[in-house]
Write a protein that holds these residues in place. Sequence first.
Motif, short mmCIF file in Angstrom:
data_model
loop_
_atom_site.label_atom_id
_atom_site.label_comp_id
_atom_site.label_asym_id
_atom_site.label_seq_id
_atom_site.Cartn_x
_atom_site.Cartn_y
_atom_site.Cartn_z
N MET A 254 0.81 -1.22 0.00
CA MET A 254 0.00 0.00 0.00
C MET A 254 0.85 1.27 0.00
N TYR A 255 1.94 1.27 0.77
CA TYR A 255 2.57 2.54 1.13
C TYR A 255 4.02 2.71 0.67
N HIS A 256 4.57 1.80 -0.13
CA HIS A 256 6.00 1.94 -0.44
C HIS A 256 6.32 3.15 -1.30
N SER A 257 5.32 3.78 -1.90
CA SER A 257 5.59 4.98 -2.70
C SER A 257 5.56 6.25 -1.85
N HIS A 258 5.22 6.15 -0.56
CA HIS A 258 5.27 7.33 0.30
C HIS A 258 6.72 7.73 0.55
N GLN A 259 6.89 8.96 0.99
CA GLN A 259 8.22 9.56 1.03
C GLN A 259 8.86 9.46 2.42
N ALA A 260 10.17 9.28 2.41
CA ALA A 260 10.95 9.23 3.65
C ALA A 260 12.30 9.88 3.41
N THR A 261 12.82 10.55 4.44
CA THR A 261 14.15 11.16 4.32
C THR A 261 15.20 10.08 4.17
N LYS A 262 15.05 8.98 4.93
CA LYS A 262 15.96 7.85 4.83
C LYS A 262 15.19 6.64 4.30
N ARG A 263 15.81 5.92 3.37
CA ARG A 263 15.13 4.76 2.79
C ARG A 263 14.72 3.75 3.86
N HIS A 264 15.53 3.58 4.88
CA HIS A 264 15.22 2.62 5.94
C HIS A 264 13.82 2.85 6.53
N ASP A 265 13.40 4.11 6.58
CA ASP A 265 12.12 4.43 7.21
C ASP A 265 10.93 3.92 6.40
N LYS A 266 11.14 3.56 5.13
CA LYS A 266 10.04 2.97 4.36
C LYS A 266 9.67 1.59 4.90
N VAL A 267 10.55 1.02 5.70
CA VAL A 267 10.27 -0.23 6.40
C VAL A 267 9.97 0.04 7.87
N TYR A 268 10.86 0.78 8.52
CA TYR A 268 10.75 0.97 9.97
C TYR A 268 9.47 1.72 10.36
N ALA A 269 8.99 2.61 9.51
CA ALA A 269 7.78 3.37 9.83
C ALA A 269 6.53 2.50 9.82
N LEU A 270 6.62 1.30 9.26
CA LEU A 270 5.46 0.42 9.15
C LEU A 270 5.45 -0.69 10.20
N LEU A 271 6.56 -0.88 10.90
CA LEU A 271 6.68 -2.03 11.82
C LEU A 271 5.65 -1.97 12.94
N GLY A 272 5.39 -0.79 13.48
CA GLY A 272 4.44 -0.66 14.57
C GLY A 272 3.00 -0.88 14.15
N MET A 273 2.75 -0.93 12.85
CA MET A 273 1.40 -1.12 12.33
C MET A 273 1.12 -2.56 11.94
N CYS A 274 2.16 -3.38 11.79
CA CYS A 274 1.96 -4.70 11.18
C CYS A 274 1.54 -5.75 12.21
N SER A 275 0.90 -6.79 11.71
CA SER A 275 0.37 -7.86 12.55
C SER A 275 1.29 -9.07 12.60
N ASP A 276 2.41 -9.04 11.89
CA ASP A 276 3.32 -10.18 11.83
C ASP A 276 4.19 -10.29 13.08
N ASP A 277 4.67 -11.48 13.33
CA ASP A 277 5.69 -11.70 14.35
C ASP A 277 7.05 -11.49 13.68
N LEU A 278 7.72 -10.41 14.02
CA LEU A 278 8.97 -10.04 13.36
C LEU A 278 10.20 -10.40 14.19
N SER A 279 10.00 -11.22 15.22
CA SER A 279 11.09 -11.46 16.18
C SER A 279 12.30 -12.12 15.54
N THR A 280 12.11 -12.90 14.48
CA THR A 280 13.25 -13.58 13.85
C THR A 280 13.52 -13.07 12.43
N ALA A 281 12.92 -11.95 12.07
CA ALA A 281 13.03 -11.47 10.68
C ALA A 281 14.24 -10.58 10.45
N GLY A 282 14.90 -10.11 11.53
CA GLY A 282 16.03 -9.20 11.37
C GLY A 282 15.63 -7.84 10.83
#
Length: 441
Positions: A254-282
């Motif tokens: 849905m959101y990968h075309s939204h803008q971020a100052t740092k590319r990393h934030d295109k992932v990190y900004a979504l982590l608090g919204m997701c329903s997945d278990d990310l404990s082993t995803a790195g």
Amino acid sequence: MSEYRYSQLSLPTSIRLLRLLPSEKDAKSLRCELFDYRLRNSNKPSHPYEALSYVWGSEDKPQTIIIDNQSLDVTQNLYTALLHLRDHGCSRIIWIDAICIDQANDKEKEDQIPLMAEIYAKAHRVVVWLGEAENDSDRALEAIRLTGETTARISNTELDQTAFLQLLQRPWFRRIWVLQEMAAARHILIICGSIEIDGHAFCSGLDVLGAGFKFSTSQVAFLIRGAIFRSRNMSRKQGILSLDICSLGELIDMYHSHQATKRHDKVYALLGMCSDDLSTAGLEPDYSLPWRVLMQRVVKFLLSDHVSVDTWNEKETAVIKSKGCVLGKVATVGINNVSGGRQNVKAIIKTSPGCGISGSASWLLQTSAKSIQNGDLICLLRGALMPTIVRLRGDHFTVVVIAAVPPKHIHAKNNDVEWSELAQSASFIRDFLLIWDWETS
């Protein structure tokens, strides 16, 4: 005056809050105090502070504020926002990322980012600063408020539609961090210049103004509208508050075309919204990790370790090679306005010869950054749990939707078939070359 020096936070789960001090005489000088605050020091669902949602804009910091008699340089947009937010009679307590997090300390940023959903969820109010009034933007915001209040369409003679479009095309609506902030908020106030409007009233006004205006802000407006309905009790994963909106794959689609100052934030900004278990995803926030490595980890998490992935530090593009199969193609696509503008997708399903499964499926999918079109192919890559929707481009496929949540049933001629049965019947004999490009819609 000496430059402000941050002291270490008292606890890993502590945050800083800014006390914006009142002033009646010195219009341009902003004086503040920073103090530690234990966000989890009680079971209260909301706390007596506001959280600011805004755009950093240029990285230049031409303005200075005074914190505890020391100077801190800030961007022009933040400085202007603080001037508008400052009360002349009493202090105002606000959480602001650029000030309350030591931006020069990557370790602190990595510790604080997982707390941001909780910071916005527990704020008494989230204040959206769209910027100074220009091109009648303040009048446009006021017109949206009046339109929602009276349920009467504003005539073109009262305000040119260009003013609405320019307001809704402001950078705030395309900022990646805004999504989590609006998804967590329970009370939203939107400000442009001197005009203020309640978030729900903003969405109601857009509804009346029509689809042309609503479409340009649909993804953010959908999150704003839900604020007043959100539960005060939220789940935690590994001790961190989780909004549990949907899977990381859906969020990125849905959101990968939204803008971020740092590319990393295109992932990190979504982590608090997701329903997945990310404990082993790195995928925990780590700004020292090269971007190409982070994007590779994302691809392998969403698909599987069976895929081969090439990425680059200077590009938001992944080249994916894998064995897979084509399950079918998209027959029709429509928009379901009742479900927040989701896409109604009907697909024709036909697996490899000899398996005996063919039929149709109706999906209700989240609206993706790349629009699904008739004729797009539905494939399943070896090891993946969810199908990928792709489009043929010469000698390769472009990824339209990386991880489409599959329908529960396939309507076959004689009886309905479970998705799991269809996936098990797939033969992964075809070589796929996929290009997943986040930079073009």
